[in-house]
Motif scaffolding. Sequence first.
Motif, PDB file in Angstrom:
ATOM      1  N   PRO A 154       6.976 -14.382 -20.601  1.00  0.00           N
ATOM      2  CA  PRO A 154       6.440 -13.648 -19.451  1.00  0.00           C
ATOM      3  C   PRO A 154       7.272 -12.431 -19.107  1.00  0.00           C
ATOM      4  O   PRO A 154       8.498 -12.464 -19.169  1.00  0.00           O
ATOM      5  CB  PRO A 154       6.477 -14.687 -18.320  1.00  0.00           C
ATOM      6  N   VAL A 155       6.604 -11.355 -18.767  1.00  0.00           N
ATOM      7  CA  VAL A 155       7.271 -10.101 -18.390  1.00  0.00           C
ATOM      8  C   VAL A 155       6.878  -9.751 -16.970  1.00  0.00           C
ATOM      9  O   VAL A 155       5.700  -9.816 -16.612  1.00  0.00           O
ATOM     10  CB  VAL A 155       6.866  -8.948 -19.347  1.00  0.00           C
ATOM     11  N   ASP A 156       7.863  -9.397 -16.174  1.00  0.00           N
ATOM     12  CA  ASP A 156       7.592  -9.021 -14.782  1.00  0.00           C
ATOM     13  C   ASP A 156       7.120  -7.580 -14.746  1.00  0.00           C
ATOM     14  O   ASP A 156       7.908  -6.648 -14.854  1.00  0.00           O
ATOM     15  CB  ASP A 156       8.871  -9.172 -13.936  1.00  0.00           C
ATOM     16  N   ASN A 157       5.805  -7.373 -14.643  1.00  0.00           N
ATOM     17  CA  ASN A 157       5.238  -6.021 -14.610  1.00  0.00           C
ATOM     18  C   ASN A 157       4.531  -5.755 -13.291  1.00  0.00           C
ATOM     19  O   ASN A 157       3.544  -5.026 -13.240  1.00  0.00           O
ATOM     20  CB  ASN A 157       4.275  -5.816 -15.786  1.00  0.00           C
ATOM     21  N   ARG A 158       5.056  -6.377 -12.226  1.00  0.00           N
ATOM     22  CA  ARG A 158       4.413  -6.192 -10.928  1.00  0.00           C
ATOM     23  C   ARG A 158       4.469  -4.740 -10.473  1.00  0.00           C
ATOM     24  O   ARG A 158       3.504  -4.220  -9.928  1.00  0.00           O
ATOM     25  CB  ARG A 158       5.089  -7.086  -9.885  1.00  0.00           C
ATOM     26  N   LEU A 159       5.595  -4.072 -10.706  1.00  0.00           N
ATOM     27  CA  LEU A 159       5.702  -2.676 -10.291  1.00  0.00           C
ATOM     28  C   LEU A 159       4.753  -1.799 -11.088  1.00  0.00           C
ATOM     29  O   LEU A 159       4.155  -0.861 -10.564  1.00  0.00           O
ATOM     30  CB  LEU A 159       7.146  -2.183 -10.468  1.00  0.00           C
ATOM     31  N   GLU A 160       4.600  -2.117 -12.371  1.00  0.00           N
ATOM     32  CA  GLU A 160       3.676  -1.356 -13.199  1.00  0.00           C
ATOM     33  C   GLU A 160       2.252  -1.525 -12.682  1.00  0.00           C
ATOM     34  O   GLU A 160       1.472  -0.590 -12.631  1.00  0.00           O
ATOM     35  CB  GLU A 160       3.781  -1.831 -14.649  1.00  0.00           C
ATOM     36  N   GLY A 161       1.902  -2.737 -12.285  1.00  0.00           N
ATOM     37  CA  GLY A 161       0.568  -2.988 -11.747  1.00  0.00           C
ATOM     38  C   GLY A 161       0.335  -2.209 -10.470  1.00  0.00           C
ATOM     39  O   GLY A 161      -0.744  -1.645 -10.257  1.00  0.00           O
ATOM     40  N   ASP A 162       1.336  -2.162  -9.592  1.00  0.00           N
ATOM     41  CA  ASP A 162       1.206  -1.400  -8.358  1.00  0.00           C
ATOM     42  C   ASP A 162       1.025   0.081  -8.662  1.00  0.00           C
ATOM     43  O   ASP A 162       0.253   0.771  -8.000  1.00  0.00           O
ATOM     44  CB  ASP A 162       2.447  -1.598  -7.487  1.00  0.00           C
ATOM     45  N   ARG A 163       1.728   0.556  -9.658  1.00  0.00           N
ATOM     46  CA  ARG A 163       1.630   1.972 -10.023  1.00  0.00           C
ATOM     47  C   ARG A 163       0.230   2.288 -10.528  1.00  0.00           C
ATOM     48  O   ARG A 163      -0.378   3.291 -10.136  1.00  0.00           O
ATOM     49  CB  ARG A 163       2.670   2.285 -11.092  1.00  0.00           C
ATOM     50  N   GLU A 164      -0.311   1.412 -11.380  1.00  0.00           N
ATOM     51  CA  GLU A 164      -1.652   1.631 -11.910  1.00  0.00           C
ATOM     52  C   GLU A 164      -2.691   1.573 -10.796  1.00  0.00           C
ATOM     53  O   GLU A 164      -3.654   2.349 -10.776  1.00  0.00           O
ATOM     54  CB  GLU A 164      -1.961   0.581 -12.982  1.00  0.00           C
ATOM     55  N   ALA A 165      -2.506   0.640  -9.855  1.00  0.00           N
ATOM     56  CA  ALA A 165      -3.446   0.532  -8.734  1.00  0.00           C
ATOM     57  C   ALA A 165      -3.421   1.782  -7.876  1.00  0.00           C
ATOM     58  O   ALA A 165      -4.459   2.270  -7.418  1.00  0.00           O
ATOM     59  CB  ALA A 165      -3.111  -0.701  -7.891  1.00  0.00           C
ATOM     60  N   LEU A 166      -2.235   2.325  -7.667  1.00  0.00           N
ATOM     61  CA  LEU A 166      -2.110   3.538  -6.858  1.00  0.00           C
ATOM     62  C   LEU A 166      -2.788   4.723  -7.539  1.00  0.00           C
ATOM     63  O   LEU A 166      -3.496   5.511  -6.907  1.00  0.00           O
ATOM     64  CB  LEU A 166      -0.633   3.846  -6.618  1.00  0.00           C
ATOM     65  N   ILE A 167      -2.569   4.838  -8.855  1.00  0.00           N
ATOM     66  CA  ILE A 167      -3.190   5.930  -9.601  1.00  0.00           C
ATOM     67  C   ILE A 167      -4.708   5.817  -9.538  1.00  0.00           C
ATOM     68  O   ILE A 167      -5.425   6.801  -9.328  1.00  0.00           O
ATOM     69  CB  ILE A 167      -2.705   5.922 -11.071  1.00  0.00           C
ATOM     70  N   SER A 168      -5.233   4.598  -9.702  1.00  0.00           N
ATOM     71  CA  SER A 168      -6.682   4.386  -9.648  1.00  0.00           C
ATOM     72  C   SER A 168      -7.240   4.739  -8.281  1.00  0.00           C
ATOM     73  O   SER A 168      -8.305   5.351  -8.155  1.00  0.00           O
ATOM     74  CB  SER A 168      -7.011   2.921  -9.983  1.00  0.00           C
ATOM     75  N   GLU A 169      -6.509   4.366  -7.227  1.00  0.00           N
ATOM     76  CA  GLU A 169      -6.970   4.653  -5.867  1.00  0.00           C
ATOM     77  C   GLU A 169      -7.007   6.159  -5.610  1.00  0.00           C
ATOM     78  O   GLU A 169      -7.976   6.684  -5.048  1.00  0.00           O
ATOM     79  CB  GLU A 169      -6.044   3.973  -4.859  1.00  0.00           C
ATOM     80  N   LEU A 170      -5.956   6.863  -6.032  1.00  0.00           N
ATOM     81  CA  LEU A 170      -5.913   8.310  -5.830  1.00  0.00           C
ATOM     82  C   LEU A 170      -7.015   9.013  -6.629  1.00  0.00           C
ATOM     83  O   LEU A 170      -7.631   9.975  -6.154  1.00  0.00           O
ATOM     84  CB  LEU A 170      -4.536   8.850  -6.242  1.00  0.00           C
ATOM     85  N   ARG A 171      -7.259   8.521  -7.852  1.00  0.00           N
ATOM     86  CA  ARG A 171      -8.303   9.120  -8.680  1.00  0.00           C
ATOM     87  C   ARG A 171      -9.675   8.921  -8.027  1.00  0.00           C
ATOM     88  O   ARG A 171     -10.508   9.837  -7.995  1.00  0.00           O
ATOM     89  CB  ARG A 171      -8.285   8.495 -10.073  1.00  0.00           C
ATOM     90  N   ALA A 172      -9.904   7.717  -7.481  1.00  0.00           N
ATOM     91  CA  ALA A 172     -11.180   7.437  -6.825  1.00  0.00           C
ATOM     92  C   ALA A 172     -11.367   8.320  -5.592  1.00  0.00           C
ATOM     93  O   ALA A 172     -12.465   8.836  -5.331  1.00  0.00           O
ATOM     94  CB  ALA A 172     -11.252   5.968  -6.437  1.00  0.00           C
ATOM     95  N   GLN A 173     -10.321   8.515  -4.822  1.00  0.00           N
ATOM     96  CA  GLN A 173     -10.400   9.363  -3.638  1.00  0.00           C
ATOM     97  C   GLN A 173     -10.704  10.814  -4.014  1.00  0.00           C
ATOM     98  O   GLN A 173     -11.505  11.493  -3.353  1.00  0.00           O
ATOM     99  CB  GLN A 173      -9.096   9.289  -2.848  1.00  0.00           C
ATOM    100  N   ARG A 174     -10.073  11.285  -5.080  1.00  0.00           N
ATOM    101  CA  ARG A 174     -10.308  12.659  -5.525  1.00  0.00           C
ATOM    102  C   ARG A 174     -11.742  12.853  -6.000  1.00  0.00           C
ATOM    103  O   ARG A 174     -12.396  13.848  -5.675  1.00  0.00           O
ATOM    104  CB  ARG A 174      -9.328  12.997  -6.655  1.00  0.00           C
ATOM    105  N   GLU A 175     -12.252  11.864  -6.751  1.00  0.00           N
ATOM    106  CA  GLU A 175     -13.625  11.973  -7.245  1.00  0.00           C
ATOM    107  C   GLU A 175     -14.626  11.900  -6.091  1.00  0.00           C
ATOM    108  O   GLU A 175     -15.637  12.604  -6.094  1.00  0.00           O
ATOM    109  CB  GLU A 175     -13.888  10.857  -8.258  1.00  0.00           C
ATOM    110  N   GLN A 176     -14.351  11.051  -5.102  1.00  0.00           N
ATOM    111  CA  GLN A 176     -15.248  10.946  -3.953  1.00  0.00           C
ATOM    112  C   GLN A 176     -15.260  12.238  -3.152  1.00  0.00           C
ATOM    113  O   GLN A 176     -16.318  12.692  -2.687  1.00  0.00           O
ATOM    114  CB  GLN A 176     -14.806   9.785  -3.051  1.00  0.00           C
ATOM    115  N   ALA A 177     -14.103  12.873  -3.001  1.00  0.00           N
ATOM    116  CA  ALA A 177     -14.028  14.141  -2.279  1.00  0.00           C
ATOM    117  C   ALA A 177     -14.824  15.227  -2.998  1.00  0.00           C
ATOM    118  O   ALA A 177     -15.512  16.053  -2.367  1.00  0.00           O
ATOM    119  CB  ALA A 177     -12.566  14.567  -2.117  1.00  0.00           C
ATOM    120  N   ALA A 178     -14.748  15.219  -4.339  1.00  0.00           N
ATOM    121  CA  ALA A 178     -15.503  16.198  -5.114  1.00  0.00           C
ATOM    122  C   ALA A 178     -17.003  15.974  -4.962  1.00  0.00           C
ATOM    123  O   ALA A 178     -17.785  16.930  -4.820  1.00  0.00           O
ATOM    124  CB  ALA A 178     -15.092  16.125  -6.584  1.00  0.00           C
ATOM    125  N   ARG A 179     -17.419  14.710  -4.976  1.00  0.00           N
ATOM    126  CA  ARG A 179     -18.844  14.402  -4.807  1.00  0.00           C
ATOM    127  C   ARG A 179     -19.333  14.803  -3.416  1.00  0.00           C
ATOM    128  O   ARG A 179     -20.438  15.341  -3.260  1.00  0.00           O
ATOM    129  CB  ARG A 179     -19.092  12.908  -5.055  1.00  0.00           C
TER     130      ARG A 179
END
Length: 229
Positions: free
Chosen positions: A177-202
């Motif tokens: 097992p590898v502790d990748n909790r921080l990596e998961g948080d980073r990916e979630a943050l990137i996904s959230e920011l990308r979704a917000q940017r796309e929604q603003a464009a729409r």
Amino acid sequence: MAQPLMPHATAAWLVDNTSLSFQQIAEFCGLHILEVQAIADDTAATKLTGRDPVRAHELTQEEIDRGQADPEYRLQMTKGPDQVRRTKGPRYTPVSKRQDKPDGIAWIIRNHPEISDGAIGNLIGTTRTTIAAIRDRTHWNIANIVPKDPVTLGLCSQRELDAIVAKAAKAKGIQAPVDNRLEGDREALISELRAQREQAARDAEAAAHAGEPGAEHPVELDADTLFKQ
């Protein structure tokens, strides 16, 4: 490297009576640095009674002084008669902690099913019969057993637990097992920011197509216009 006879109690004494770093104490006692931190913060499973390694002839005061003067210095245990090594069989566990064994066993079974009963028995100091009863939920006290980390309970060290987890994973041909909790948080943050940017464009595109007033050429309003009804 030789270790004190009672590593947790020795670590508690060194924390209370010296200015050695947690890393130095952890290396000397064969513990994980987080275990030493827990002892220092009084968050260990039980309040430990310190054991003086100087009186036990495991460490000299001169060696402690060297360590306090240099944080990078690694303490050396005093050479003495060979310690009696534990023979094959269950690990000795203090009476005060024996009631915690079922909780530690249940935690390992739930979180690391790849570990064999024999390895659990050697780590915790119990029998295969007890492990099987907890695994099959036929233990006489199963209703009161709550899975708890055996390291927190003081039944083993983090280093010992990590070692058997890695060994079991290798034997089963699975990745440790590898502790990748921080990596998961980073990916979630990137996904959230990308979704917000796309929604603003729409939203901007929808406003432009709908021809909303002020979408392209904002109109300046004075006080008379604002309050005219």
